[in-house]
Write a protein that holds these residues in place. Sequence first.
Motif, mmCIF file in Angstrom:
data_model
loop_
_atom_site.group_PDB
_atom_site.id
_atom_site.type_symbol
_atom_site.label_atom_id
_atom_site.label_comp_id
_atom_site.label_asym_id
_atom_site.label_seq_id
_atom_site.Cartn_x
_atom_site.Cartn_y
_atom_site.Cartn_z
ATOM 1 N N VAL A 53 42.842 59.335 19.371
ATOM 2 C CA VAL A 53 43.098 57.495 19.907
ATOM 3 C C VAL A 53 43.662 57.850 21.713
ATOM 4 C CG1 VAL A 53 45.498 56.541 21.147
ATOM 5 C CG2 VAL A 53 45.459 57.659 18.739
ATOM 6 N N ASP A 54 41.583 57.015 22.165
ATOM 7 C CA ASP A 54 41.651 56.681 23.266
ATOM 8 C C ASP A 54 42.331 56.241 24.509
ATOM 9 O OD1 ASP A 54 40.037 57.138 25.921
ATOM 10 O OD2 ASP A 54 38.572 55.324 24.171
ATOM 11 N N ASP A 55 42.723 56.646 25.231
ATOM 12 C CA ASP A 55 44.221 56.234 26.183
ATOM 13 C C ASP A 55 43.635 55.352 27.086
ATOM 14 O OD1 ASP A 55 47.062 55.492 26.098
ATOM 15 O OD2 ASP A 55 47.254 56.964 27.990
ATOM 16 N N SER A 90 40.768 55.831 28.438
ATOM 17 C CA SER A 90 39.591 56.762 29.189
ATOM 18 C C SER A 90 38.633 55.855 30.245
ATOM 19 C CB SER A 90 39.432 57.678 28.629
ATOM 20 O OG SER A 90 39.610 58.998 27.797
ATOM 21 N N LYS A 91 38.792 56.573 30.960
ATOM 22 C CA LYS A 91 37.354 56.337 32.862
ATOM 23 C C LYS A 91 36.374 57.404 32.723
ATOM 24 C CE LYS A 91 40.595 54.683 34.748
ATOM 25 N NZ LYS A 91 41.702 54.377 36.694
ATOM 26 N N ASP A 92 36.324 58.279 31.419
ATOM 27 C CA ASP A 92 35.317 58.865 31.619
ATOM 28 C C ASP A 92 34.621 58.931 30.240
ATOM 29 O OD1 ASP A 92 36.558 60.629 29.439
ATOM 30 O OD2 ASP A 92 36.466 62.287 30.580
ATOM 31 N N LYS A 93 33.764 59.685 29.710
ATOM 32 C CA LYS A 93 32.409 59.653 28.452
ATOM 33 C C LYS A 93 34.106 59.831 27.302
ATOM 34 C CE LYS A 93 27.911 59.110 30.566
ATOM 35 N NZ LYS A 93 27.844 58.340 30.444
ATOM 36 N N SER A 94 34.738 60.341 27.622
ATOM 37 C CA SER A 94 35.599 60.288 26.150
ATOM 38 C C SER A 94 35.788 59.558 25.304
ATOM 39 C CB SER A 94 36.995 60.681 27.177
ATOM 40 O OG SER A 94 36.994 61.934 27.752
ATOM 41 N N GLY A 95 35.670 57.918 25.893
ATOM 42 C CA GLY A 95 35.981 57.449 24.257
ATOM 43 C C GLY A 95 33.940 57.327 23.664
ATOM 44 N N GLU A 96 33.528 57.578 24.257
ATOM 45 C CA GLU A 96 32.287 57.499 23.507
ATOM 46 C C GLU A 96 31.998 59.116 22.184
ATOM 47 O OE1 GLU A 96 28.982 57.667 26.502
ATOM 48 O OE2 GLU A 96 29.686 55.801 27.827
ATOM 49 N N ILE A 97 32.641 59.911 23.313
ATOM 50 C CA ILE A 97 32.372 61.395 22.162
ATOM 51 C C ILE A 97 33.591 61.208 20.737
ATOM 52 C CG2 ILE A 97 33.829 63.595 22.546
ATOM 53 C CD1 ILE A 97 32.611 63.336 25.383
ATOM 54 N N CYS A 98 34.720 60.493 21.120
ATOM 55 C CA CYS A 98 35.078 60.490 19.745
ATOM 56 C C CYS A 98 34.350 59.067 19.115
ATOM 57 C CB CYS A 98 36.753 59.203 20.087
ATOM 58 S SG CYS A 98 37.395 59.854 21.346
ATOM 59 N N ASP A 99 33.629 57.872 19.389
ATOM 60 C CA ASP A 99 33.007 57.381 18.339
ATOM 61 C C ASP A 99 31.933 58.208 17.754
ATOM 62 O OD1 ASP A 99 34.636 54.515 19.214
ATOM 63 O OD2 ASP A 99 32.815 54.814 20.817
ATOM 64 N N LYS A 100 31.573 59.041 18.497
ATOM 65 C CA LYS A 100 30.268 59.965 17.695
ATOM 66 C C LYS A 100 30.700 60.800 16.802
ATOM 67 C CE LYS A 100 26.687 63.208 18.959
ATOM 68 N NZ LYS A 100 26.304 63.301 19.705
ATOM 69 N N ILE A 154 40.990 55.236 17.474
ATOM 70 C CA ILE A 154 41.013 54.178 18.689
ATOM 71 C C ILE A 154 41.629 54.013 19.521
ATOM 72 C CG2 ILE A 154 43.567 52.947 18.374
ATOM 73 C CD1 ILE A 154 44.576 54.710 16.526
ATOM 74 N N HIS A 155 41.144 53.303 20.421
ATOM 75 C CA HIS A 155 40.475 52.650 21.574
ATOM 76 C C HIS A 155 42.210 51.506 22.236
ATOM 77 C CE1 HIS A 155 36.530 54.558 21.802
ATOM 78 N NE2 HIS A 155 36.377 53.802 20.635
ATOM 79 N N LYS A 156 42.653 51.787 22.558
ATOM 80 C CA LYS A 156 43.894 50.940 23.714
ATOM 81 C C LYS A 156 43.640 51.422 25.296
ATOM 82 C CE LYS A 156 47.664 52.901 23.436
ATOM 83 N NZ LYS A 156 47.780 53.368 24.894
ATOM 84 N N SER A 157 44.019 50.673 26.236
ATOM 85 C CA SER A 157 44.350 50.594 27.632
ATOM 86 C C SER A 157 45.325 51.918 28.046
ATOM 87 C CB SER A 157 45.177 48.878 27.893
ATOM 88 O OG SER A 157 46.372 48.986 27.154
ATOM 89 N N ASN A 158 45.361 51.886 28.742
ATOM 90 C CA ASN A 158 46.060 53.577 29.106
ATOM 91 C C ASN A 158 48.069 53.019 28.955
ATOM 92 O OD1 ASN A 158 47.586 55.394 31.675
ATOM 93 N ND2 ASN A 158 45.935 56.434 30.227
ATOM 94 N N GLY A 159 48.898 54.155 28.673
ATOM 95 C CA GLY A 159 49.505 54.009 28.621
ATOM 96 C C GLY A 159 50.398 55.315 28.439
ATOM 97 N N GLY A 160 49.870 56.481 28.670
ATOM 98 C CA GLY A 160 50.784 57.760 28.563
ATOM 99 C C GLY A 160 50.042 58.197 27.049
ATOM 100 N N ALA A 161 51.074 59.929 26.978
ATOM 101 C CA ALA A 161 50.669 60.872 25.881
ATOM 102 C C ALA A 161 51.556 60.385 25.062
ATOM 103 C CB ALA A 161 50.633 61.891 26.009
ATOM 104 N N ALA A 162 52.811 60.145 24.970
ATOM 105 C CA ALA A 162 53.502 59.266 24.300
ATOM 106 C C ALA A 162 53.457 57.856 23.396
ATOM 107 C CB ALA A 162 54.857 59.101 24.376
#
Length: 333
Positions: free
Chosen positions: A38-40, A42-52, A63-71
């Motif tokens: 669950v990409d919360d 992220s502003k770095d390349k984390s989302g791209e790594i998840c997609d790969k 899942i890509h979502k706007s930032n809301g925290g770990a919970a």
Amino acid sequence: MAKITVVVPVYNTAENLKCCVDSILNQSVSLDMSVVLVDDGSKDKSGEICDKYAAEHRNVYVIHKSNGGAASARNVGIDFAFQNCNFDYIAFVDSDDVIHPQMYEKLVGLIENNDADVASCQYKFIPEDSSVEFEYIDDVTTDEILYGNSALENFTSVCGSVSIISPCMRLCKKELFENLRFLEGYMEEDSMLLPYLLEKVNKWVRTEKIMYFWRECPESVTRAKFNPKKFSFVMVSYIRVKFFEERHSKKFKKHFAKEFMNRTVGYYCNAKHYGFEKEFSKYRKLYNKNWFKYFFTSDFCFNEYLMHLCFRLHIPYGEKIYKKLNPDWLCER
């Protein structure tokens, strides 16, 4: 074959994310694994790594979502798992940590051999930029068995164990989370969830084997220096009070009412010192709303009674007493 879904909240951990996901995917071959990243926001390349990973592995979902925290990220992952994954057990891993390749095999064995609902292991801190060399685990013993009711009756000692509080060191039967979610918007959401989880558990088995490796990141929220986000520790105590109050447990209502009221005064002192009084105002209102009820039902010593009486009637006097009782009251900034 045991079917496990692992939910991983991801936020700006591109540097260590690959090690984390690989450690999950490299679990014992006897397990049927699915991984929900669950990409919360992220502003770095984390989302791209998840997609790969999702493109290369049929059992990895993103899942890509706007930032809301770990919970929030964990809850989105849980909802997705119930709707899209076929699983018997659910687990959580933080995206900068790594797990032993036999962790879930051994935890499944503990659950099945003891007819338990939850199994958990111990953890070890590792430096931020280090790797881990794993040793083969031949056998895992059951070092402790907790029963839901007795664990609640000894909650103050149970909630002092990180390996019990953290969702990352345990494996849970799916049914426990059918109507259970993390409380969003607060720090220490793991601790908030614990009493509600224990209430649903019949048996919880623990082993002292270290199978979770927690990466020490100085910029993490819990390790950050004083900031308004830490005010939510007051809410943690309040939710504990309400939990035991609703279940007519006078013993723990007294204990956590005291914790709630003392924490409120302590964080107010820090909020005032660092100029965050406005941000703290809602917690002061909560304190004032419950003052009469908890003042007379808490296990205060005389000086604490005096402190709360003064804090209610004339705040500067209450502050003075608190600081005298707690010489190290000032949090780092």
